[in-house]
Design an enzyme around this catalytic site. Structure first.
Site, PDB file in Angstrom:
ATOM      1  N   GLN A 218     -46.054 -16.584 -87.420  1.00  0.00           N
ATOM      2  CA  GLN A 218     -47.143 -16.930 -88.329  1.00  0.00           C
ATOM      3  C   GLN A 218     -46.971 -16.202 -89.666  1.00  0.00           C
ATOM      4  OE1 GLN A 218     -49.742 -19.214 -87.718  1.00  0.00           O
ATOM      5  NE2 GLN A 218     -49.905 -18.954 -89.926  1.00  0.00           N
TER       6      GLN A 218
ATOM      7  N   ASP B  49     -58.976 -15.380 -90.026  1.00  0.00           N
ATOM      8  CA  ASP B  49     -58.585 -15.879 -88.707  1.00  0.00           C
ATOM      9  C   ASP B  49     -59.847 -15.881 -87.843  1.00  0.00           C
ATOM     10  OD1 ASP B  49     -57.195 -16.622 -86.391  1.00  0.00           O
ATOM     11  OD2 ASP B  49     -56.261 -14.673 -86.082  1.00  0.00           O
TER      12      ASP B  49
ATOM     13  N   ARG C  68     -44.967 -17.033 -75.599  1.00  0.00           N
ATOM     14  CA  ARG C  68     -46.333 -16.699 -76.041  1.00  0.00           C
ATOM     15  C   ARG C  68     -47.006 -16.051 -74.848  1.00  0.00           C
ATOM     16  NH1 ARG C  68     -50.677 -20.284 -79.396  1.00  0.00           N
ATOM     17  NH2 ARG C  68     -49.284 -19.491 -80.992  1.00  0.00           N
TER      18      ARG C  68
ATOM     19  N   CYS D 206     -54.475 -19.221 -90.294  1.00  0.00           N
ATOM     20  CA  CYS D 206     -53.375 -19.577 -89.380  1.00  0.00           C
ATOM     21  C   CYS D 206     -53.702 -20.810 -88.551  1.00  0.00           C
ATOM     22  CB  CYS D 206     -53.068 -18.397 -88.470  1.00  0.00           C
ATOM     23  SG  CYS D 206     -54.497 -17.850 -87.516  1.00  0.00           S
TER      24      CYS D 206
ATOM     25  N   HIS E 258     -47.983 -11.714 -84.241  1.00  0.00           N
ATOM     26  CA  HIS E 258     -47.645 -13.138 -84.384  1.00  0.00           C
ATOM     27  C   HIS E 258     -46.661 -13.269 -85.545  1.00  0.00           C
ATOM     28  CE1 HIS E 258     -47.856 -17.323 -83.861  1.00  0.00           C
ATOM     29  NE2 HIS E 258     -49.096 -17.587 -84.208  1.00  0.00           N
TER      30      HIS E 258
ATOM     31  N   ARG F 270     -44.911 -23.582 -90.824  1.00  0.00           N
ATOM     32  CA  ARG F 270     -44.570 -23.009 -89.515  1.00  0.00           C
ATOM     33  C   ARG F 270     -43.239 -23.599 -89.000  1.00  0.00           C
ATOM     34  NH1 ARG F 270     -48.011 -20.612 -86.007  1.00  0.00           N
ATOM     35  NH2 ARG F 270     -46.012 -20.432 -84.933  1.00  0.00           N
TER      36      ARG F 270
HETATM   37  N1   CP Z   1     -51.349 -20.712 -85.739  1.00  0.00           N
HETATM   38  C1   CP Z   1     -50.952 -20.930 -84.462  1.00  0.00           C
HETATM   39  O1   CP Z   1     -50.161 -20.173 -83.873  1.00  0.00           O
HETATM   40  O2   CP Z   1     -51.473 -22.058 -83.899  1.00  0.00           O
HETATM   41  P1   CP Z   1     -51.321 -22.491 -82.363  1.00  0.00           P
HETATM   42  O3   CP Z   1     -52.078 -21.468 -81.549  1.00  0.00           O
HETATM   43  O4   CP Z   1     -51.910 -23.853 -82.289  1.00  0.00           O
HETATM   44  O5   CP Z   1     -49.866 -22.463 -82.007  1.00  0.00           O
HETATM   45  N1  NVA Z   2     -55.782 -14.524 -83.457  1.00  0.00           N
HETATM   46  C1  NVA Z   2     -55.655 -15.850 -82.873  1.00  0.00           C
HETATM   47  C2  NVA Z   2     -54.506 -16.558 -83.482  1.00  0.00           C
HETATM   48  C3  NVA Z   2     -54.255 -17.949 -82.964  1.00  0.00           C
HETATM   49  C4  NVA Z   2     -53.048 -18.587 -83.560  1.00  0.00           C
HETATM   50  C5  NVA Z   2     -55.513 -15.729 -81.369  1.00  0.00           C
HETATM   51  O1  NVA Z   2     -54.775 -14.846 -80.906  1.00  0.00           O
HETATM   52  O2  NVA Z   2     -56.142 -16.503 -80.656  1.00  0.00           O
END
Ligand code: CP
Ligand code: NVA
Length: 289
Positions: free
Chosen positions: A125, A206, A95, A245, A122, A273
């Site tokens: 997701q 989101d 990540r 998400c 993502h 997930r």
């Molecule tokens: N939806 C998602 O990726 O959640 P987290 O940021 O908690 O992993």
């Molecule tokens: N768009 C959000 C998604 C989190 C899972 C972010 O990048 O923070």
């Protein structure tokens, strides 16, 4: 061996295969005795836990690596981090703040690199999102999806690519300056949230301020305020399911009565997930075998 960095890279056939693997029972322990590196430059609840448990279900051992531990691009280059982790692991999941780090990692090693969220996309997701859509509506091709809010974020981009590849109808409503910047076949972009949700079976949103965008928070909250998913908007498509998400900001992009209401499927989506993480890793390890 291909990395899994975006949904578009995967293509429709692989996407459908991963979704099938995600629901298939008893597919063995292809990761027995193997490790999976999970590198996080940003916080996570769902991704870390779903990935760790999916690795365990496949017989493997997840190694959770926090930002400070490897110092991707600071203590060591992204390439050297990837080359190092490839010495020990079957898969490298990361990540990252900057999608280019994933590209650098994937270019530096033959070990598959799996995107656990970047500024651009993502994919894990989107896999869970489509599985949830299929469970809720009985299909993906032809399912009617509306996304309301920040159209140019990682979650929306991956959802758009996935919807396009598998033939779901997605309409995105976002304010000026927050439109999805890519043109994705079959995805329609509109200004008016009411227009987007007309006839929708799924309404998705989101956060308005994604991780790493805190400096723009005030501007974003102002621009996106008319795009809140609330009861008045959901009343325009009264049987529609609500998806997010997560994490969510109640009172910003969604009201509590919607996300905690009877049409919300966010906890099923969160559980998915884990199933789709397992499907994705099964697919990656089978492809690598
Ligand atoms: N939806 C998602 O990726 O959640 P987290 O940021 O908690 O992993
Ligand atoms: N768009 C959000 C998604 C989190 C899972 C972010 O990048 O923070």
């Amino acid at each position: 061996m291909r990395p899994l960095l975006t949904v578009a890279d995967l293509g429709g056939e692989a996407l459908a295969e991963i979704l099938a693997l995600s629901e298939a029972p008893g597919l063995g322990t292809p990761l027995a005795g193997k490790g999976v590196a999970l590198v996080f430059q940003k916080p996570s609840a769902r991704t870390r836990n779903s990935m760790e448990m999916a690795v365990v279900q496949l017989g493997g051992h997840p190694v959770y690596i926090q930002k400070e531990e490897v110092g991707l691009g600071t203590r060591e280059t992204a390439e050297d981090v990837a080359r190092t982790l490839a010495c020990y692991h079957q898969l490298i999941a990361a990540r990252v703040m900057d999608h280019r780090d994933l590209l650098a990692m994937a270019a530096a090693t033959d070990t598959p690199v799996l995107n656990m969220l970047s500024d651009l996309s993502h994919p894990l997701q989107a896999l869970a999102d489509l599985l949830t859509v299929r469970q809720l509506t009985g299909r993906i091709a032809g399912a009617k999806l509306a996304y309301v809010g920040d159209g140019d974020n990682n979650v929306c981009r991956s959802l758009a690519e996935a919807a396009s590849l598998l033939g779901a109808e997605l309409v995105i409503a976002s304010p000026e300056g927050y439109e999805l910047s890519d043109r994705v076949d079959g995805v329609r972009q509109v200004r008016d949230p009411a227009e987007a949700v007309e006839g929708a079976e799924i309404v998705y949103t989101d956060v308005w301020v994604s991780m790493g965008q805190d400096a723009e928070a005030e501007t974003r909250l102002r621009a996106l305020a008319p795009y809140q998913v609330n009861e008045a908007l959901m009343a325009r498509c009264s049987d529609a399911h609500f998806l997010h998400c997560l994490p969510a900001r109640r009172g910003e992009e969604v009201t509590a009565d919607v996300i905690d209401g009877p049409n919300s499927a966010v906890w099923r989506q969160a559980e998915n997930r884990m199933h789709t993480a397992r499907g994705a890793m099964l697919w990656l390890t089978a492809a690598a075998a």
